[in-house]
Write a protein that holds these residues in place. Structure first.
Motif: not given
Length: 339
Positions: A103-116
């Motif tokens: 979950r790396v929001p600063e570069i828009g990276y990671g599956a955990l950014l998608n709740p589903k």
């Protein structure tokens, strides 16, 4: 093999697409077991509902046939495989590659950014019999999601017989990755390019498949001492590993770094960032620099070119990241009593 076919365990391997590391696991498993493989990308191009039904049917058929389901990556395909296997009382192993627990929001990276998708990743981690992490860093991220007893570190395996050094190294610095807008930051291509600008008398090369129009930005910004090697074959990449004295992996994060380990196996001296599993892979045989620090990177590259650390880099890969070592660990997990 020493066993009759009817006595061999049946393994159903599910993977989103063919890749070097999934093929290596497939080959290793086939040496000991009966294996069927489902490759989800084979269904590309079909309409959504029909594609979903065909994939679901193939996974159901595979789980019914197998004693154990082995899935690469915690994604939709492994969510379905684990769910069906649990309903049918079959054992499951899931390899987590890294993106799934990032979950790396600063570069828009990671599956955990998608709740589903995050919910599905958590279901897989909680319900698979065994989770395989590709590094200690990867294991820590998995355990941040869920306290699990059955997370084992099984490093990616490198074919050291294939990835072997050539006759003579050149004063050449390379990096290998897919070239995309996201990867300019994620893989540190901007740092690599700027380090090359600070070292105009040295030769650099960026080697990889182009995924989008970002290559035009790289071409525009690249100094004359950087060569762009686009859409290389595996043999071409191997030739570059053998030629280069220094390999850079300047990533924002890596859960392992297969290209890095392949280059080390070819006796490249590694220069890596202090992020993710990169220091873990390199150990004490390379140079570690802060992410995006261009001056520190350039200094480390010069030191790496002056060093004779290529041989010890290869020895580290042979010892820690061999195909045989991975195969033995996976086999020992498969041969455990069902959980």
């Amino acid at each position: 093999m020493g066993q009759q076919n009817e006595q061999q365990k049946k393994i159903f391997l599910v993977t989103p697409s063919p890749s070097t590391f999934t093929k290596r696991d497939l080959e290793a498993l086939r040496q000991e077991y009966l294996v069927r493989e489902a490759v989800i990308s084979n269904y590309q191009g079909r309409n959504g509902l029909k594609r979903s039904l065909l994939i679901s049917f193939e996974i159901l058929r595979g789980v019914l046939w197998a004693d154990l389901t082995y899935s690469w990556f915690a994604h939709n395909h492994s969510y379905l495989a684990v769910m069906l296997a649990n309903l049918l009382g079959k054992r499951t192993i899931v390899v987590i590659g890294g993106y799934e627990v990032a979950r790396v929001p600063e570069i828009g990276y990671g599956a955990l950014l998608n709740p589903k998708l995050a919910k599905r990743v958590n279901y897989i981690i909680q319900n698979a019999d065994h989770i395989l992490a590709v590094s200690e860093f990867n294991k820590r991220e998995i355990l941040n999601q869920c306290e699990r007893r059955h997370v084992a570190v099984v490093y990616n395996g490198i074919d050291c017989a294939q990835f072997n050094p050539g006759e003579e190294k050149e004063e050449l610095v390379i990096t290998v990755c897919q070239i995309s807008r996201n990867n300019i930051t994620l893989k540190g291509l901007d740092t690599f390019l700027n380090a090359a600008k600070l070292l105009p008398d040295l030769r650099f090369a960026i080697i990889g498949r182009v995924l989008d129009g970002s290559i035009e930005d790289l071409k525009r910004d690249a100094p004359p001492n950087i060569e762009l090697v686009l859409f290389p074959s595996q043999d071409e990449i191997l030739r570059w590993y053998r030629r280069a004295k220094v390999y850079c992996q300047l990533s924002y994060r890596e859960s392992f770094g297969v290209a890095l380990a392949e280059a080390m196996s070819c006796e490249c001296v590694p220069v890596v960032t202090d992020r993710g599993a990169l220091p873990e892979v390199v150990g004490d045989v390379g140079f570690v620099v802060p992410y995006s620090d261009v001056e520190a990177t350039a200094t480390a590259i010069v030191k790496a070119l002056q060093s004779d650390g290529g041989r010890v880099a290869r020895v580290r890969v042979e010892k820690e990241f061999s195909l045989e070592g991975r195969k033995q660990k996976i086999q020992s997990i498969i041969e455990e009593n069902p959980v």
